[in-house]
Scaffold this motif. Sequence first.
Motif, short mmCIF file in Angstrom:
data_model
loop_
_atom_site.label_atom_id
_atom_site.label_comp_id
_atom_site.label_asym_id
_atom_site.label_seq_id
_atom_site.Cartn_x
_atom_site.Cartn_y
_atom_site.Cartn_z
N THR A 28 11.19 26.73 -52.95
CA THR A 28 12.01 26.75 -53.75
C THR A 28 11.69 25.27 -54.39
OG1 THR A 28 13.27 28.27 -52.42
CG2 THR A 28 14.23 26.23 -54.44
N ASN A 29 11.54 24.30 -54.16
CA ASN A 29 12.02 23.32 -54.39
C ASN A 29 9.88 22.53 -54.72
OD1 ASN A 29 14.20 22.15 -54.28
ND2 ASN A 29 14.51 22.42 -52.15
N ASP A 30 9.27 23.24 -54.45
CA ASP A 30 7.91 22.51 -53.90
C ASP A 30 6.74 23.35 -55.35
OD1 ASP A 30 8.59 20.09 -53.13
OD2 ASP A 30 7.08 20.98 -51.07
N GLY A 31 8.07 25.39 -55.20
CA GLY A 31 6.51 26.05 -55.99
C GLY A 31 5.85 26.47 -55.25
N ARG A 32 4.60 27.77 -55.45
CA ARG A 32 3.58 28.12 -54.74
C ARG A 32 2.87 27.35 -53.87
NH1 ARG A 32 0.23 32.95 -56.76
NH2 ARG A 32 1.81 33.59 -57.92
N MET A 33 2.91 28.41 -52.77
CA MET A 33 1.29 27.24 -52.05
C MET A 33 1.20 28.14 -50.68
SD MET A 33 4.37 24.89 -49.72
CE MET A 33 4.86 24.11 -51.29
N ARG A 34 -0.26 27.60 -50.56
CA ARG A 34 -0.87 28.57 -49.78
C ARG A 34 -1.33 28.30 -48.19
NH1 ARG A 34 -7.27 28.19 -51.45
NH2 ARG A 34 -7.16 29.98 -50.31
N LEU A 54 7.74 34.25 -43.13
CA LEU A 54 6.93 34.74 -44.28
C LEU A 54 6.92 36.39 -44.44
CD1 LEU A 54 4.60 32.34 -44.78
CD2 LEU A 54 5.78 31.92 -46.00
N ARG A 55 6.39 36.93 -43.55
CA ARG A 55 6.79 38.72 -43.55
C ARG A 55 8.44 38.85 -43.45
NH1 ARG A 55 2.40 39.68 -39.01
NH2 ARG A 55 0.06 38.79 -40.17
N GLN A 56 9.08 38.17 -42.73
CA GLN A 56 11.01 38.71 -42.88
C GLN A 56 11.16 38.59 -44.02
OE1 GLN A 56 12.20 40.02 -40.45
NE2 GLN A 56 14.15 41.30 -42.36
N LEU A 62 12.78 37.91 -50.79
CA LEU A 62 12.82 36.64 -51.26
C LEU A 62 11.94 35.66 -51.76
CD1 LEU A 62 15.91 35.71 -49.00
CD2 LEU A 62 16.23 36.17 -51.31
N VAL A 63 10.60 36.16 -51.08
CA VAL A 63 8.76 35.42 -50.99
C VAL A 63 8.13 36.60 -51.02
CG1 VAL A 63 7.58 34.79 -49.95
CG2 VAL A 63 9.37 33.92 -49.24
N GLU A 64 7.32 36.28 -52.12
CA GLU A 64 6.08 37.07 -52.53
C GLU A 64 4.70 36.48 -52.25
OE1 GLU A 64 5.57 38.94 -57.00
OE2 GLU A 64 5.79 36.47 -56.89
N PHE A 68 -5.50 36.66 -53.27
CA PHE A 68 -6.69 36.89 -54.62
C PHE A 68 -8.00 36.81 -53.23
CE2 PHE A 68 -3.36 33.91 -55.49
CZ PHE A 68 -2.98 34.02 -56.93
N PRO A 69 -8.81 38.09 -54.35
CA PRO A 69 -9.83 38.95 -53.47
C PRO A 69 -11.32 37.90 -54.01
CG PRO A 69 -9.48 40.29 -55.41
CD PRO A 69 -7.97 39.11 -55.18
N GLU A 70 -11.26 36.29 -53.83
CA GLU A 70 -11.96 35.83 -54.01
C GLU A 70 -13.02 35.41 -52.34
OE1 GLU A 70 -9.49 32.12 -54.98
OE2 GLU A 70 -9.24 33.25 -56.81
N MET A 71 -14.29 34.45 -53.14
CA MET A 71 -14.68 34.14 -51.75
C MET A 71 -14.68 32.46 -51.49
SD MET A 71 -16.08 35.82 -49.76
CE MET A 71 -16.46 37.64 -49.05
N PRO A 72 -13.32 32.14 -50.20
CA PRO A 72 -13.17 33.06 -49.26
C PRO A 72 -11.90 33.11 -50.08
CG PRO A 72 -12.88 31.08 -48.73
CD PRO A 72 -14.17 30.91 -50.22
N PRO A 73 -11.27 34.08 -49.55
CA PRO A 73 -10.28 34.95 -49.75
C PRO A 73 -9.07 34.32 -49.66
CG PRO A 73 -10.81 36.90 -48.43
CD PRO A 73 -12.00 35.47 -48.35
N ARG A 74 -7.91 33.90 -50.99
CA ARG A 74 -6.42 33.43 -51.07
C ARG A 74 -5.55 33.91 -51.08
NH1 ARG A 74 -4.43 30.39 -56.15
NH2 ARG A 74 -6.89 32.68 -57.34
N VAL A 75 -4.80 33.70 -50.55
CA VAL A 75 -3.06 34.05 -50.45
C VAL A 75 -1.93 32.78 -50.67
CG1 VAL A 75 -1.65 35.19 -48.73
CG2 VAL A 75 -4.09 36.26 -48.51
N GLU A 76 -1.39 33.06 -51.75
CA GLU A 76 -0.34 31.91 -51.78
C GLU A 76 0.99 32.62 -51.80
OE1 GLU A 76 -3.01 30.18 -55.28
OE2 GLU A 76 -1.69 31.10 -55.79
N TYR A 77 2.73 32.40 -51.31
CA TYR A 77 3.71 32.42 -51.39
C TYR A 77 4.41 31.40 -52.47
CZ TYR A 77 2.01 34.54 -47.20
OH TYR A 77 1.27 34.73 -45.87
#
Length: 114
Positions: A28-34, A54-56, A62-64, A68-77
């Motif tokens: 909430t305070n720092d925003g989107r991050m890996r 994170l899964r819960q 509450l979290v998305e 991102f299907p890049e090389m290497p793949p990237r996931v952000e929350y």
Amino acid sequence: MPEDPCPIGPVVDVVFGRWTTHVLWVLTNDGRMRFTELQQRLPMISPKVLTQRLRQLERDGLVERSYFPEMPPRVEYETTELGRTLSPVFQTLAAWSDRHLDQIAAARQRYDGP
């Protein structure tokens, strides 16, 4: 089934579970991050537990999680719109904590004795 005498009980279970507030506070305070960035901000949480939280939080809406299907793949929350509605609650609790934690520490010291 008897009515729950505490109307905030279900919310407390969702929002204030072990490590859940830590994750929500940072996002909430720092925003989107890996994941690795989140792990660096919360080193006291094991990777396994962080993944579970994170899964819960994603399951609860509450979290998305963005993949991102890049090389290497990237996931952000990041927190969802629903998750961001908790920000005023967290700010209120932080202010309460600033005002009263010393009193709680003193009360515990009195209770526990010398």
